[in-house]
Write an enzyme that holds these catalytic residues in place. Structure first.
Site, short mmCIF file in Angstrom:
data_model
loop_
_atom_site.label_atom_id
_atom_site.label_comp_id
_atom_site.label_asym_id
_atom_site.label_seq_id
_atom_site.Cartn_x
_atom_site.Cartn_y
_atom_site.Cartn_z
N SER A 152 0.80 -1.23 0.00
CA SER A 152 0.00 0.00 0.00
C SER A 152 0.83 1.28 0.00
O SER A 152 0.49 2.24 -0.70
CB SER A 152 -0.97 0.00 1.18
OG SER A 152 -1.98 -0.95 0.99
N THR A 205 -6.59 -3.97 6.58
CA THR A 205 -6.42 -5.28 5.96
C THR A 205 -6.57 -6.36 7.01
O THR A 205 -6.94 -6.10 8.17
CB THR A 205 -5.07 -5.34 5.21
OG1 THR A 205 -5.01 -6.55 4.46
CG2 THR A 205 -3.89 -5.26 6.15
N LYS A 209 -10.83 -6.17 9.04
CA LYS A 209 -11.91 -5.60 8.23
C LYS A 209 -13.27 -5.73 8.90
O LYS A 209 -14.10 -4.81 8.83
CB LYS A 209 -11.93 -6.26 6.85
CG LYS A 209 -10.73 -5.92 5.98
CD LYS A 209 -10.86 -6.53 4.60
CE LYS A 209 -9.65 -6.20 3.73
NZ LYS A 209 -9.79 -6.73 2.36
N GLY A 225 -16.87 -16.66 1.37
CA GLY A 225 -16.39 -15.90 2.52
C GLY A 225 -16.48 -14.41 2.30
O GLY A 225 -17.20 -13.93 1.41
N GLY A 226 -15.71 -13.67 3.08
CA GLY A 226 -15.77 -12.22 3.02
C GLY A 226 -15.34 -11.65 1.69
O GLY A 226 -15.90 -10.65 1.22
N GLY A 254 -4.76 -11.02 -9.12
CA GLY A 254 -5.43 -9.93 -8.45
C GLY A 254 -4.61 -8.68 -8.20
O GLY A 254 -5.06 -7.80 -7.45
#
Length: 274
Positions: free
Chosen positions: A21, A68, A72, A137-138, A245
């Protein structure tokens, strides 16, 4: 010449050393002429510690926080109790971006829109697409609303534990599109337009695919990046277009940056970041 005030942002996680990040947001800042300080913050894995970090950061004049693993869901609960949530965070039941807006803590989730924006950058046809989402999942929950808004025709959720797929499907009753669910090992079809992997398939020592080898797709996406994907390898052998990703990571970060600064990142002019 007046120096531009510096804004302060952080990413909070545990672990956090691997986070890209800071590099992402420094690149965004260079392009948009924003003076930014962006740091990594390791936090003990408990709600009290996370809450203390959030309070200290924003009370100290912080501008924006990325959240992260594993915080979350804690961030979501904190915004439920003390602030407000975007529609995307509400649907995802998770927050990856925090800001202080008009004195109130605001939680957003940019993951799903980051995925969709990357797919659109790749020119993958989302409109009227038949999508297979691997995992319940999330990560899967967070991409459902943006995929629906992008105009997909149908979404099938498949999970190792089939009941979890049906439970997630039940949350989509308010949306008018064709939806279905199953286990990974009993898919009711053998061909889809786009398959999106939101699981850890292949990260363990067992590289066996939990779905039929006969499953085909025109496009295959894995939300993970940085490691070989057995899911992508399977579909690439069939001639599918594939992507990991990394682009999702970049796009979701750009949306966080835009929330904090009001500046939109031009992805075509961004160049190499990582």
């Amino acid at each position: 010449m007046q120096t531009q005030p510096q804004i302060h942002c952080i990413v909070v996680g545990n672990p956090i050393a691997h986070s890209k990040s800071p590099e992402l947001h420094q690149a965004f800042a260079r392009q948009t002429n924003i003076n930014i300080s962006y740091q990594k913050q390791l936090c003990p894995n408990d709600k009290d510690s996370f809450t203390a970090v959030v309070e200290a950061f924003f009370h100290g004049g912080g501008t924006g926080m990325n959240v992260t693993v594993p915080f979350k869901e804690m961030a979501f609960e904190l915004c439920q109790q003390r602030g407000r949530l975007s529609a995307y965070a509400t649907q995802a039941k998770a927050v990856n971006t925090l800001a202080m807006i008009n004195g109130q803590l605001f939680g957003d989730n940019t993951d799903g829109r980051g995925l969709v924006n990357h797919l659109q950058q790749l020119n993958w046809p989302l409109n009227n697409a038949k999508v297979l989402l691997l995992g319940a999942g999330g990560a899967s929950r967070g991409v459902l609303l943006p995929l629906i808004q992008a105009g997909v025709k149908s979404i099938h959720i498949a999970n190792r534990t089939e009941q979890k797929a049906h439970d997630l499907l039940a949350e989509l009753n308010n949306f008018s599109l064709k939806t279905s669910a199953s286990g990974l090992d009993n898919l009711p079809f053998s061909k889809v337009d786009i398959v999106i992997n939101a699981t850890s398939i292949g990260l363990s020592t067992d590289n066996q695919l939990p779905f039929s080898q006969d499953l085909t797709a025109s496009y295959a996406y894995d939300m993970m990046y940085g490691k070989p994907s057995v899911v992508l390898q399977h579909f690439e052998k069939q001639g599918a277009k594939i992507s990991d990703g990394l682009g999702m990571l970049i796009h979701q970060g750009a949306l966080s940056f835009e929330l904090w600064t009001g500046k939109k990142v031009d992805m075509m002019q961004l160049g190499q970041i990582i």
